[in-house]
Each structure stands twice: as C-alpha cells, then as structure tokens.
Design an enzyme around this catalytic site. Structure first.
Site, PDB file in Angstrom:
ATOM      1  CG  LEU A 181      17.190   2.787  -5.791  1.00  0.00           C
ATOM      2  CD1 LEU A 181      16.719   3.380  -7.248  1.00  0.00           C
ATOM      3  CD2 LEU A 181      16.599   1.143  -5.897  1.00  0.00           C
TER       4      LEU A 181
ATOM      5  CG  ASP B 136      -4.871   1.299  -4.723  1.00  0.00           C
ATOM      6  OD1 ASP B 136      -5.281   0.863  -3.471  1.00  0.00           O
ATOM      7  OD2 ASP B 136      -5.707   1.895  -5.223  1.00  0.00           O
TER       8      ASP B 136
ATOM      9  CG  HIS C  44      -1.847  -4.134   4.048  1.00  0.00           C
ATOM     10  ND1 HIS C  44      -2.124  -3.050   3.101  1.00  0.00           N
ATOM     11  CD2 HIS C  44      -2.999  -3.985   4.900  1.00  0.00           C
ATOM     12  CE1 HIS C  44      -3.049  -2.628   3.134  1.00  0.00           C
ATOM     13  NE2 HIS C  44      -3.511  -2.743   4.237  1.00  0.00           N
TER      14      HIS C  44
ATOM     15  CB  THR D 136      -1.973  13.081   4.561  1.00  0.00           C
ATOM     16  OG1 THR D 136      -2.362  13.313   3.561  1.00  0.00           O
ATOM     17  CG2 THR D 136      -0.544  13.804   4.912  1.00  0.00           C
TER      18      THR D 136
HETATM   19  C1  IPE Z   1      -3.385   5.583  -2.027  1.00  0.00           C
HETATM   20  O1  IPE Z   1      -4.020   4.486  -2.140  1.00  0.00           O
HETATM   21  C2  IPE Z   1      -2.443   5.551  -0.999  1.00  0.00           C
HETATM   22  C3  IPE Z   1      -1.369   4.443  -0.802  1.00  0.00           C
HETATM   23  C4  IPE Z   1      -1.155   3.820  -1.792  1.00  0.00           C
HETATM   24  C5  IPE Z   1      -0.442   4.595   0.141  1.00  0.00           C
HETATM   25  P1  IPE Z   1      -5.465   4.584  -1.390  1.00  0.00           P
HETATM   26  O2  IPE Z   1      -6.284   3.225  -1.599  1.00  0.00           O
HETATM   27  O3  IPE Z   1      -5.455   5.190  -0.126  1.00  0.00           O
HETATM   28  O4  IPE Z   1      -6.341   5.744  -2.200  1.00  0.00           O
HETATM   29  P2  IPE Z   1      -7.942   5.755  -2.702  1.00  0.00           P
HETATM   30  O5  IPE Z   1      -8.585   6.140  -1.304  1.00  0.00           O
HETATM   31  O6  IPE Z   1      -8.349   4.789  -3.173  1.00  0.00           O
HETATM   32  O7  IPE Z   1      -7.765   7.200  -3.405  1.00  0.00           O
HETATM   33  C1  IPE Z   2      -2.680  -0.130  -0.933  1.00  0.00           C
HETATM   34  O1  IPE Z   2      -3.536  -1.272  -0.851  1.00  0.00           O
HETATM   35  C2  IPE Z   2      -1.861  -0.018   0.257  1.00  0.00           C
HETATM   36  C3  IPE Z   2      -2.090   1.147   1.089  1.00  0.00           C
HETATM   37  C4  IPE Z   2      -2.732   2.188   0.964  1.00  0.00           C
HETATM   38  C5  IPE Z   2      -1.313   1.046   2.498  1.00  0.00           C
HETATM   39  P1  IPE Z   2      -4.991  -0.683  -0.372  1.00  0.00           P
HETATM   40  O2  IPE Z   2      -5.134  -1.038   1.175  1.00  0.00           O
HETATM   41  O3  IPE Z   2      -5.758   0.591  -0.704  1.00  0.00           O
HETATM   42  O4  IPE Z   2      -6.047  -1.674  -0.837  1.00  0.00           O
HETATM   43  P2  IPE Z   2      -7.544  -1.607  -1.620  1.00  0.00           P
HETATM   44  O5  IPE Z   2      -7.564  -0.392  -2.406  1.00  0.00           O
HETATM   45  O6  IPE Z   2      -8.500  -1.250  -0.408  1.00  0.00           O
HETATM   46  O7  IPE Z   2      -7.807  -3.058  -2.338  1.00  0.00           O
HETATM   47 MG    MG Z   3      -6.540   1.557  -1.998  1.00  0.00          MG
END
Ligand code: IPE
Ligand code: IPE
Ligand code: MG
Length: 250
Positions: A141, A30, A47, A76
C-alpha cells in the site's frame, strides 16, 4: 438495532470483496475539533482520537488490498490556526511516526509525503525522511500523507519544475500533455483517486488534490473524523462499486 447494524457491516465487507476495488482512496479527515467540542474536551483531544482512526484506516486499506491511500493531514491554509494547535498537530505527527512506523513497515506500507515539508522543524523533517527511507521498497500500500499541502501550490510548483526542465532542454514543450504534466505533481506516476471522502458534513475541497480529482467520485460523510471506523469505509466502497462512472462517455 445494533445487531442489525453489525449484520449490515459484515454484509458490506463481504460484498465489496466480490467486486473490483478502488485503486486509490483520498480522505479529507475533518471534524476533529467538533468531535471534541461535543464532548466538552479540548480540540487537541479530537486530534489525538483522530490519529487512532488514521491507523485503523491504513490497516483496513491494507487488509482490503487498496493500493493507494492519501490522507489530508495539514493544509497550506492550516498555518492560520493558533500556534498551540499547530505545535500539537506536529507533535502528534512525530508521535505517530515513532510509535507506528515499525508496524506500518511490517505491513509492507510505503510512506510518501505530498507537500512542502521544508517549512517544518528540522527534527520533524528528519523523522519524516527516516520513515520515507525505511519504507521505500514496500509494495502493498502506498500511504500518501498530505502535509503542508495545497492543491494550487502543487500545480504552481509543477509548472515551475516543468519550466526548469524545458529551459534546460530536458524536455520539449511539444511533448507535454496531461499525462506528462502530472508527473510533476507530488503524486507523480500514481493513478488519480477513485474515491474522495470528506467527513464532518462539510462539502468543499479545501484545496485538496485540485488537479487529480477531475473524475473522482465524492462521498460526504456526516460523522466527524474520530468516528470514521472501518465500517464507514466499507459502506463508502460499497456505494462506490454501485455508482456508474462514465468519464464523459455514455
Ligand atoms: C481541511 O480541513 C484540511 C485538512 C483536513 C488537513 P480544514 O478544516 O482545514 O478546512 P476548512 O477550513 O473547513 O475549509
Ligand atoms: C481536521 O479537523 C484536522 C485538521 C485540519 C488538521 P479540524 O481541526 O478541522 O476540526 P474542525 O473542522 O474544527 O471540527
Ligand atoms: Mg475542519
């Protein structure tokens, strides 16, 4: 200061090799968006940088001898993001598979997908199926990529599959216990995660591995995912090895 930091990193890496390693590490990657925002870059740049840490983490887990690594790539709930961002994430996934698959395969890594990929574009599904097939006999792995994954969705799907098996007399309801039920989850016969890491300072599960993490040790890291270099992983494993897991005992 840097020398001190580096010394510590070397110590952690050497220390963790002396003790029992975790079997299975799961990561909620995240903070890509926030990493980019801090640098006045578009979210997509976060990303893209994040994918580099994916490869670093896969390689380092392989080097250390970790047997299972589960990465949360797309939930999801992530379908609620702007279409441009979703398209970019899918594009990055395909690019990752095209560019890195051979290296992953050479490193004896097996790729599995957790989640329902039938909703993805046909060309993406083909790339994924090719990667799964190419790596299916690899043994060093297991890399689980959670893609269009939701923990609740997984439990619901497992219940439906089990119902079908009971209805068709393939199993008896009396034989279903926790271990048997688990086989219907995407993770099948894999051991539960020992470690769950979430980067970016958020302290929630966001529908990840709800069933499997009953006794997992949690690690919340303040750095955003694009900053999760292998030294952070070493530090987590070091802390894990110094925790006392009781599993309900004393
Ligand atoms: C969780 O992160 C999903 C992934 C890392 C793929 P999100 O950024 O989507 O989660 P929330 O919305 O902060 O809970
Ligand atoms: C995690 O980073 C990647 C995915 C959920 C695909 P975010 O895109 O959620 O980044 P923040 O949380 O908005 O910083
Ligand atoms: Mg996020």
């Amino acid at each position: 200061m840097d020398i001190f930091k580096n010394n510590n990193n070397i110590i952690f890496k050497e220390e963790i090799k002396k003790k029992e390693l975790p079997n299975h590490i799961a990561i909620i990657m995240d903070g890509n968006g926030r990493w980019a925002k801090k640098r006045f870059l578009p979210r997509t740049a976060g990303h893209r940088e994040g994918v580099k840490r994916v490869m670093d983490t896969v390689e380092e887990c392989g080097n250390l001898g970790i047997k299972y690594l589960t990465l949360y790539a797309f939930s999801t709930e992530n379908w609620s993001r702007p279409k441009d961002e979703i398209d970019y994430l899918m594009k990055l996934l395909v690019e990752f598979l095209r560019k890195k698959l051979q290296k992953i395969h050479n490193n004896n890594v097996r790729i599995n997908i957790l989640g329902d990929i039938s909703r993805l574009d046909k060309n993406i599904v083909e790339e994924i199926e090719y990667a799964i097939d190419l790596t299916k006999n690899n043994t060093k792995l297991e890399l689980n990529i959670a893609l269009n994954y939701g923990g609740r969705d997984e439990i619901l799907r497992a219940s439906k599959l089990l119902y079908e098996d009971i209805k068709n007399n393939r199993v008896s309801i009396n034989d279903i216990n926790e271990e048997e039920f688990k086989k219907y989850l995407y993770t099948g016969n894999q051991p539960d995660p020992d470690i769950l890491i979430r980067t970016s300072g958020e302290k929630r599960l966001s529908n990840f591995l709800n069933y499997q993490i009953a006794y997992t040790e949690f690690f919340f890291i303040d750095e955003n995912w694009p900053e999760f270099y292998p030294d952070k992983l070493h530090r987590v494993i070091y802390d894990f090895q110094n925790r006392n897991r009781r599993f309900g005992g004393i």
